[in-house]
Each structure stands twice: as C-alpha cells, then as structure tokens.
Design a protein around this motif. Sequence first.
Motif, PDB file in Angstrom:
ATOM      1  N   THR B  10       0.832  -1.211   0.000  1.00  0.00           N
ATOM      2  CA  THR B  10       0.000   0.000   0.000  1.00  0.00           C
ATOM      3  C   THR B  10       0.862   1.255   0.000  1.00  0.00           C
ATOM      4  OG1 THR B  10      -0.115  -0.045   2.395  1.00  0.00           O
ATOM      5  CG2 THR B  10      -1.907  -1.137   1.197  1.00  0.00           C
ATOM      6  N   ASP B  16      -2.597   3.583  -5.119  1.00  0.00           N
ATOM      7  CA  ASP B  16      -3.185   4.059  -6.363  1.00  0.00           C
ATOM      8  C   ASP B  16      -3.975   2.946  -7.061  1.00  0.00           C
ATOM      9  OD1 ASP B  16      -3.186   6.497  -8.087  1.00  0.00           O
ATOM     10  OD2 ASP B  16      -2.450   5.066  -9.577  1.00  0.00           O
ATOM     11  N   ARG B  19      -7.279   2.502  -5.202  1.00  0.00           N
ATOM     12  CA  ARG B  19      -8.213   3.576  -5.522  1.00  0.00           C
ATOM     13  C   ARG B  19      -8.800   3.374  -6.926  1.00  0.00           C
ATOM     14  NH1 ARG B  19      -5.106   7.409  -3.799  1.00  0.00           N
ATOM     15  NH2 ARG B  19      -3.963   7.446  -5.757  1.00  0.00           N
ATOM     16  N   ASN B  20      -7.940   3.055  -7.878  1.00  0.00           N
ATOM     17  CA  ASN B  20      -8.403   2.826  -9.247  1.00  0.00           C
ATOM     18  C   ASN B  20      -9.379   1.662  -9.328  1.00  0.00           C
ATOM     19  OD1 ASN B  20      -7.539   4.618 -11.299  1.00  0.00           O
ATOM     20  ND2 ASN B  20      -5.432   3.883 -11.075  1.00  0.00           N
ATOM     21  N   HIS B  22     -11.194   0.390  -7.098  1.00  0.00           N
ATOM     22  CA  HIS B  22     -12.440   0.672  -6.393  1.00  0.00           C
ATOM     23  C   HIS B  22     -13.288   1.710  -7.130  1.00  0.00           C
ATOM     24  CE1 HIS B  22     -15.239   1.174  -3.095  1.00  0.00           C
ATOM     25  NE2 HIS B  22     -15.033   2.480  -3.134  1.00  0.00           N
ATOM     26  N   SER B  23     -12.658   2.731  -7.667  1.00  0.00           N
ATOM     27  CA  SER B  23     -13.412   3.912  -8.107  1.00  0.00           C
ATOM     28  C   SER B  23     -13.516   4.127  -9.595  1.00  0.00           C
ATOM     29  CB  SER B  23     -12.770   5.191  -7.529  1.00  0.00           C
ATOM     30  OG  SER B  23     -12.568   5.073  -6.158  1.00  0.00           O
ATOM     31  N   VAL B  44      -5.900   2.043   4.214  1.00  0.00           N
ATOM     32  CA  VAL B  44      -6.207   1.929   2.783  1.00  0.00           C
ATOM     33  C   VAL B  44      -7.422   1.026   2.560  1.00  0.00           C
ATOM     34  CG1 VAL B  44      -5.339   1.018   0.583  1.00  0.00           C
ATOM     35  CG2 VAL B  44      -3.851   2.454   2.014  1.00  0.00           C
ATOM     36  N   VAL B  48     -12.036   1.743   1.199  1.00  0.00           N
ATOM     37  CA  VAL B  48     -12.770   1.142   0.089  1.00  0.00           C
ATOM     38  C   VAL B  48     -13.628  -0.043   0.560  1.00  0.00           C
ATOM     39  CG1 VAL B  48     -11.029   1.885  -1.567  1.00  0.00           C
ATOM     40  CG2 VAL B  48     -10.860  -0.410  -0.551  1.00  0.00           C
TER      41      VAL B  48
END
Lengths: 331, 331, 331, 331
Positions: B10, B16, B19-20, B22-23, B44, B48
């Motif tokens: 992490t 990153d 985040r990618n 998940h989003s 982290v 999510v």
Amino acid sequence: MSIRVGVIGTGVMGADHVRNLHSTVSGATVSVVADLDQERAKSVASAVGARWVTDPLKLINDAGVDAVVIASHDSTHADLTLAAVEAGKPVLCEKPLAVTAEDCRRVAAAENPESPLMSVGFMRRFDPGYVALKAETHSGRIGDPLIVHCSSRTVSAYPGGSSESTVTNSAIHELDIVPWILNSPVVAASWHCGRSSSLVTDRQDPQIIMLRTADGVLTTVEVFLNARYGYDTRCEVVGEIGAARLAEPVVIHTDADRSHSYGYAADWIPRFAESYRRQLQEWIDALSTGRPSTLATAADGLRANLVAAAVIKSMHSAGATVSVEPVGESF
Amino acid sequence: MSIRVGVIGTGVMGADHVRNLHSTVSGATVSVVADLDQERAKSVASAVGARWVTDPLKLINDAGVDAVVIASHDSTHADLTLAAVEAGKPVLCEKPLAVTAEDCRRVAAAENPESPLMSVGFMRRFDPGYVALKAETHSGRIGDPLIVHCSSRTVSAYPGGSSESTVTNSAIHELDIVPWILNSPVVAASWHCGRSSSLVTDRQDPQIIMLRTADGVLTTVEVFLNARYGYDTRCEVVGEIGAARLAEPVVIHTDADRSHSYGYAADWIPRFAESYRRQLQEWIDALSTGRPSTLATAADGLRANLVAAAVIKSMHSAGATVSVEPVGESF
Amino acid sequence: MSIRVGVIGTGVMGADHVRNLHSTVSGATVSVVADLDQERAKSVASAVGARWVTDPLKLINDAGVDAVVIASHDSTHADLTLAAVEAGKPVLCEKPLAVTAEDCRRVAAAENPESPLMSVGFMRRFDPGYVALKAETHSGRIGDPLIVHCSSRTVSAYPGGSSESTVTNSAIHELDIVPWILNSPVVAASWHCGRSSSLVTDRQDPQIIMLRTADGVLTTVEVFLNARYGYDTRCEVVGEIGAARLAEPVVIHTDADRSHSYGYAADWIPRFAESYRRQLQEWIDALSTGRPSTLATAADGLRANLVAAAVIKSMHSAGATVSVEPVGESF
Amino acid sequence: MSIRVGVIGTGVMGADHVRNLHSTVSGATVSVVADLDQERAKSVASAVGARWVTDPLKLINDAGVDAVVIASHDSTHADLTLAAVEAGKPVLCEKPLAVTAEDCRRVAAAENPESPLMSVGFMRRFDPGYVALKAETHSGRIGDPLIVHCSSRTVSAYPGGSSESTVTNSAIHELDIVPWILNSPVVAASWHCGRSSSLVTDRQDPQIIMLRTADGVLTTVEVFLNARYGYDTRCEVVGEIGAARLAEPVVIHTDADRSHSYGYAADWIPRFAESYRRQLQEWIDALSTGRPSTLATAADGLRANLVAAAVIKSMHSAGATVSVEPVGESF
C-alpha cells in the motif's frame, strides 16, 4: 451494489453512454435500453447484456432501472425528464434540458431543491482542460479575469438546422461553461455576424456572440459549425496579470511531408471522451453514496437556455444587447 | 459478477491501484489489502470497504480473492508471483517481475503458456501517447523505423540507489517499450556516461543507453533521474520518410511573468494515471471474459530483465556492446 | 551612393531607426539627427558619425539630407511631414501620420499621387509572420476568409493616456494590418468593453473593437495595454476550410522549475526588430532605384485614422456600429 | 567607405552571399565575382553591378577587392584561402577550411595569430536560436550542462557522397557548434549506426555520433541527410537543474485538412538565412573598424576537422572511441 441504469436513445451519444456505463464506469450496469428503432435498441442492448424496449416510459418505470439517462431527440427531453422525476428516479438528461426556455422553466420548476433528481449533460465541466482552466482562473496566478475568448469549431453541422439551432444546440456549451468558469452568471448577450461561409446554406455560419457576466467580464464566442478543418474547441481567460487557455489534447506529433503537425478530432466524441466518462462516474458515485453530484443542475440547464433565448433575441434585433431573464427565486 | 481483487502493498503505487480498482475500473472490487504496516493496510482497506491482512500469502490464498495485484517491494515480486500462480490465481505484478534476470527466468518458467496467469505492470503500453506512437510507426506515414530517441527524466531518485538500479528500476520501462513499439526484440545494448550531476552522490546520473533491436533499429535512451525540473518522458521514432514523437500531455497553457508555459508532473503518478487506469481495466475485462489480455506477459518481463542485465554488463565493461541473452524456447 | 538620411526624434523609436540605418541597412547613412534635447541629439549622432541639430526644419532643409525619418512626438508628425514634402524630400513618418483624422486628411491631401513622397511606419507589414499570414490567407489553403481575431497585449501603457489614445496609438496597428491582410478596407466599426483592470486608472483597459471590412469579414480586436505578463501580438484568420495564425517568434524553449516555457518580449522593439529593419531596407531600396516602395502610403495612414475616428465615435455612442468615412476620390 | 568584397563561386551559397552583401549588409559592396562558369559569373555579377572573372586568383589580387569570400568547391578552399592570405586580404572561407585535417593544419599554420586574416563560415554561431541556447546554457537557469542532444536532418543529400562526407560536410556543423555552446573542446568521439535507409545507396544514413568534450559533457548527434520530411535542425542542452533547446523558427501555424501544422524549410538557405546575414554583417563591421570579429577562426576550422577525422577513424574501427588530435601550440 451496482446502480442499474436505463438509457433512452441509442444514437451516437446514447450508444456511447451505454458503452461507457457498461465498460468504463465503476459501480454501474446498463439494465435496459430504449429506442423507437427496435433493431438498434436490440443491437445496443445485447452488446452489454441489457434488456430493450421501444417505449421510453416503460424503461423509466421499469423496476430494474434505478436511474435514467436521456439521450433521445432534443424534443423529447422535457417530457421524459418530467416522467423520470415523477417516477422518483435520478435522471441525467443530455443538453438541452428542453428546446425552449419556457419548457425548460417548466421542467426546472418540477425539480425538488431539497432532494434534486435532475442532472444536465454539460460534460465540458468534466473536461480536464476546462477543470484546470477554472482552477487557474481562480488561483491568483493570472489575476482577476477580465476577458474570455472562445472558439467552437466543428467539421460540419447536421443538415437542416438554422442560425437559431446553432445557438441552442452548439453554442449552448459555451453559454454554460463560461459562467461556470467565472462563477458568475451571464446577464446580457449580443449576437453578431459577418459573411457566411459559401459552403453553408441552412444558417449563418460562423456567428459571433458576446456575453457579459455579472462580474463584468466580457466574453467573445465564435461558433463555426462548418469549419471543415477539424473539431477544435478553444477557450482563453485573460486576467489582470496573465492569461490561460485550453491546450489541444494531443498525444503525438508527426513530422512528414514537409510539415510538423498534430491531428484534430473529427467530432466531439473523441475530443470529450474523457469528459463523458468522468461525468458518468461522478453521477454514479454521487448516486451510490447519496451525496449531491457536481453535474449541472436543472437550474444550470435553465440558465443556459435563458442565455440562448437572449442571444436569439439579439439575432432578431440587429445585434442589440439583450438582458438575460433571471432564473428566479426557486433556485 | 465483479472480479474481487487483492492488492499487496500500500505504498504510493499500491494505494493508487486500490483507488483505481475501487473507483474507476468497471467490473472490479477490492476485497483484501495486505501490507506489513498494519496501520497503513487498515487505512487503505477501510477507505474502500475491504478487509486487510499483514501476511501477503494469506491474501493470496483468501477465498474472497479472485485475482492478485503485487505492488510491494521489488524484492518480494518473484516469490509472491510464484505463490499466486501456485494458488491458481491471475496476478498482475508491478515491474520488475524479479530483481535479477536469473530470478526472473525462474518465475517466468513457472508460467503456463497454455493458460497464462502472470501479467507485468508495464503500464506505458496503455499510455495513449505510446499507443498512438506505435500505431503511427506502423502506419506507413513515417516509413520504416530507423532510429528511436528516448529521454526519461524524473525530478529526483529515491536515495540509496545505484547506477545499476537506475537501469533495473527506471530505464526498464524503455527496455520494454522500445521493442514493444518496434515489434522487435532488443538483441544488443551498450552503456555510456559523461559527467554526473554534482547534485547526485549515489549513482551515475544521467546515463546514456544504446539499444539495437533485431530489425536493425538503433535506439538512444537518456535516463536522468535527478533532472530536477520535472517528470518528463519523451520518445521519438525516426523513419525513412518521417518522424513521430510523444506530445507532453498538457491541458492548459499559461501566460504569466513574461513567459508562456505549461507545467510538468512531479512524478509518474499523474503522468501515467490514465495508463494505470486503462491497464487495470483491460486486465479486469480480460479476466471477466476469459480472453487473453494485452498486458505484458511473464516473457515480456523476463525479456526486459535480460536487456537490463546486458546494459549493466556493458556498464562494467567500459561501454562495450553486449549481446542480450535470448528468452529461450519456452516462450 | 548611399542615401543620406536625416532622423528627427531620438527617443526609443528614433534611436532605433538611427542604429538600424547606420548598422544593418544596406545603402543608407545617417547624416543628420535632430532632437529638441541637445544632449540626446549629440549623443545619438556622435555614435554614428552624424551631425546634429535641435531644429527639425533645419534638418529637413539640410543639403546633406536626401530623405527624412520622423520619429518625434505624435503631435509634430503632420507639420514635419508637410515640411519634408514641401522640401521635395521623401519622408518616412512614424504612425500616426497625424493625431486627428482631419489633420491626417490635410497631410494626405498634400501628397502628389503621381510621384509620392510620404510613407507611414506601419512596420507590421514587414513582419515575417504577418507577411506569411497574408500569403496563406490568399493561398487557397484556408479558403476565403470569414473571421479575423486579433489580440494586442503589452506589458504596460505609457501613463497619462486615455481610452481614446489606446485606439489612436496602439489599436491603430490592427486598424491598418487587418485590411492589409484582407485586401479590403474597413467600412464599419464598433467599440465594446467590460470590466477594466483594477491596476489601471487612466483608461478603459482592455477594450474590444469589432471591424467589418468591405469583403464582409468580421474582425474582433482585443487591445490590452496593461496586460502585464508580456508583449504578445496575435492574429488569426479563419477561412471557409481552414485557419492560420501568427506563431510567437521564439528561438529557444526552456525546461526549468517544473515547467516548459518560452519568454515574451518586454515591448515592441525586440518583437518587431526584424520588421523595422526590413521596412527601412525596402524604403532605402525603393529610393535608390526610384521605384515605388511597398510601405504604407499617406492614404493608408489616413485610412487607419478614419477607422480610429469611427471606433472612438462608437466608444462615445454606447458601442453603436459606426460607418467609416471614405478616404475619398484623390487616393 | 564600403568594404569592396570579391566573391569566389556562384553556386547556391556563393550567389546567396553576393545577394546578401549587395542588398542586406551595411557597409559592403560586391566588386568582383569569380566562377569557372563564365555565364554564371556574368549573370550573378551583372545583377549587382560587379565585374566578373573566371580565374579566382585574379579576383584575389584585384586592386578593387578589399576582402574575399570563398564559396567555390570544397577542394579549392585550402589553396584559395592561402592565396588570399598571401595577398594580405581578409578571407571568409565557407566550411570546411580544407577537405582533410592535414590540409587544414597546413592552412591554419599560415594564419598570423597577431593579425588574423582567416574566418570560417560556421554560420550557426550567428543563428538567433544557437546564440540564445548558448546564453541560456551559461545563465545558471539550467545549471551546469551534462548532456547535449543534436539531430541534423535534411531532405536529401547530394548524390555521390559517402558515409565519410556526411561527417566532413554535414555533421561538421555540430562538431563546431557543440564545443562553441559549451566553451569546451571535443576530446573524444565515436561513431555508431543501425539500419540504413532503404532509399539511400551511397552512404550509411542515418548515423549517430557521440562526442565527449573536455568538460565531461556527453553529446549525441544524429545526422540523417535523407530524412525526406524536411530540413530540421535540433539541439538540446540538458543541465543539472533544467534543459533548453532550439525552437523551430516558424512564423505561422495553419489549421487545415484535419491537422494543425507548421512547415519545414526545404534546405539550409531559408533556415539559416538570418545567420548568413548576421555573419556577413559582423565580418564587415569588424573589418571596417579593425577589431577582431566573432566569426570562427582558422583554429576553429582546424578543430572541427580534427574531430571529423576522429569520427571517421571510429567509423573504420567498429565504433571504438577515438581521441581527438589536439590543435597544438600555435593557437
């Protein structure tokens, strides 16, 4: 917990939304697709494993549809948006929210300000260039804004339009994005023209529009729909100590045939692909978490239409400066 | 039917990826996050809605993990990749696949060519610029390629590196992307240097690498990790009748303080954000449908490492040209 | 057989003409320099081995002066030009030919159309950029022109000016160059403004001017004299199938401090150095061989002043469109 | 008191010098023109009112010739330069000063260091871009230089050349300009190549040259004489905290046919027109006032030839690094 989206209309824009929602947006699935053209509806739906209908109202009221995207003909936007709101479903309506300012006001009046359901597809608000331009405008680096210059050129217009439809269909993007950049509404507008392209018969092309926002900034907008050479969107903000402008989003440069060059997009789909993706992702993210989104609201849609109405009034008044009717109390 | 991904590591890169996935990636969720640093893993993961562990092997063998991303320290890549393969799970390993060419060969040997599980995170293959550059190279517009020039400059290197780690950690991207553009493997390499920056003490910086690919093309690569001014990645392909090069991906230009300028990214995360997103989406799409992906394979990872080994051998042989060891039969 | 030139005025512009005539123009020498400020006259003259006087009429009538350059205060232009013509000597008068359109008409009326003596220093006609832009406009490559956009920005205006002097002193260059590019005179003009820079007190700044030329082309001109960031002159011609614009004439690009940049000139002297040199060379070449030159004529000077008068009338008429008074029969 | 110049050779370069000296250089006239081709000599001479001869030695010894320009075939440079020096006349010899390093040393040895007469036409030293690049290199803004990258591409080479003549005729410009920028002589060089263009038969094309200057800077030079797409000269200096590079000197940009572009020159004459003009003006100015000029000296000419010799030796030694023979005591 995907948001199940129904998409009405499977033209260029609608098909693009379906593809995006299915393939590049996190947290969404396309559950139903509607189009009067049954074959097209079937084909677009089957590519993403969705159901299809021809009646958009059926889609809106389908229990498997959590939220609605309207990308059908402009003339259908107002009524379908109202239907979605009546069904209590969040709706993302492609611009314009309605064809006339009157209709637009009627639609906007149906919005619940406490718990809004309507969003309007002014996707430029999600373009990385416009986002950076707005940030730079308020960063202090170029000082307070004084002048904005826009050029909006496309390869060729859909045939059968008019000088008025140039404003309501194309310039409408500038009518929304300029006040968005400036954080200041347009209060007056005027319309100007010189010689029209000899290659165009259905409308005055190009046109020049001047906007005055409440902050006193003067904006010039050139709209040229049959510019032929490429799809080219420009915007520059001139401030008291500097200026900032959109860069053309290119990824390679080529040296060939005695010149150094980069290519233009043929139309808005590749130019604003990233904007559409980010707009849909933000819409879905906001729906998923129940927070307000940053998409254009019904009031924004109405505001742009009221500016367009002022521009068209100027067009029919020898270029006189026309005040923009205020959105009103409710917003 | 989302693919449930476990992410190991992490740090900047791993966070990153989380985040990618998940989003912004369609069809994926992050189910488990692993990091030796319990607090970071927790933080982290909780952002999510994922679970967390400190032991990466636990993550790999977790029943709620369909596929694994490895973004932990380079020294762990080889063993974790092997563990994922042993568990029968698709794995996307950040470059390098292993620190040494020998280890890399060992890992690659464990891959099943019939039904490959390993991918290597050479994300530049998904950068819109490199993709367009490769297409232009083979379009006929610039003719057959003859020369490639690369410059890879970063603001500052992680301290405690060496001249060798410049090659294996940074130049490795060029060692992968140049043959990928040309569709031709590197067969020989040499290493050169002049004066080193007085601001750098742990390594020779900048370095110049020359590559010869099987098609006869000669490539120059400048790697300068402490270039200070910005993160700046360049690549130009010179062909028989033209040339093409990456454009710096900028979205606005600013006029201020007596100059016209655009900004550079501070590091690779913003510069290659789109590449990372597209790489993950392609990985997930391929996993979802069971088709082979276009990500770099274990063989690609090994190939890049073998070129790096040749470059380092040249570094220790007064810049002599060194042949690259072939990947071998199995690939 | 050098042409012996007398230069009146040794301010920034006059001193530059002296230096150019002495050092970079073939076929000319500076024989006499005049300035009310005796010390300055002496200093500028001695640097090039010329004589000096304080009385400009003495210079004009000096037997050692074959031709006259007028670079003294604007208010002296009309009378000195008339004096030179009376003395039968070719005269290059810095723009404007006279301060008011009336005076300008009086001066122009004194010109002998059969054997003209007057030239006006609209040096942009010799700028390689404008020359190329005019050629491209009529090359067929961009089609017939439809729209022109100009921006004329300078770092800061001389204090003590007015909104009117912005037009007669600065915008006058655009009022000359746009019809020169188009080969079509300006027939109507209007003046517009929004918020003025808070850093400026003596005038409206920036201003927007719209011009209509006889060919129907509509031109927008932004004039911003206190733009602060740099001296920046832009011009774009939009045609039926393409567009062309001036490139900023830069010779190097620099990467430093997290940005890629090129510098702007601080004022017009470096920006138009090449134009001034070429204009003087053409003037001397034409005088040497007795052929007509391509410099702006007295009629051109009058024409620009008549457009300026229309712009100022619009400024005082709430931005109404004002017709430009024709130059008249004699030209 | 014009300097009366005799010009030997009326090919492209010589004719350009004649035109420049006659029309754009202050303080010079062309008095005699020489060419073996009597018709061409006559035609070029008559256009500027000069006399003509076929024997270059006659021109050199003509009483009406104060200074000599040599633009005849490379093979004549050495002997004509020596003849001019013997006649006690300043001479500007087009590069190269002589074809071989040995001849060059012989010519340079004839120079009188106390009162030098020889200049060599390395006109890039007067290009505004290179001048600005050198200034930026030593401004502190990019830090101490570490790496230089050059690309020298032309549309097509004169037929009948060789890989060696690419170095002595074309790359020679980089062999002069790089140490001039750095203020540091080249001490070692190596030569490299990959695949040669299939469109070229008389030589290896492109070639890569690496230079090491005394300051430790490493330079890469790509020379590609049949690059086809345009005449394109690039140079970038990479320093410890920044980088600077030549901008392509363009005056307009055009949007047409789906692309944004600027044009390349077809050959060196337009690209370096300003350099040639400035070089001649500086030469004449220095002669007029008796001061030393800033043109390349005989020693500079010898230095470039010695580097070329080292490059060619490397070409014949499998790309080995070759030390450059020093110019020696006398300079």
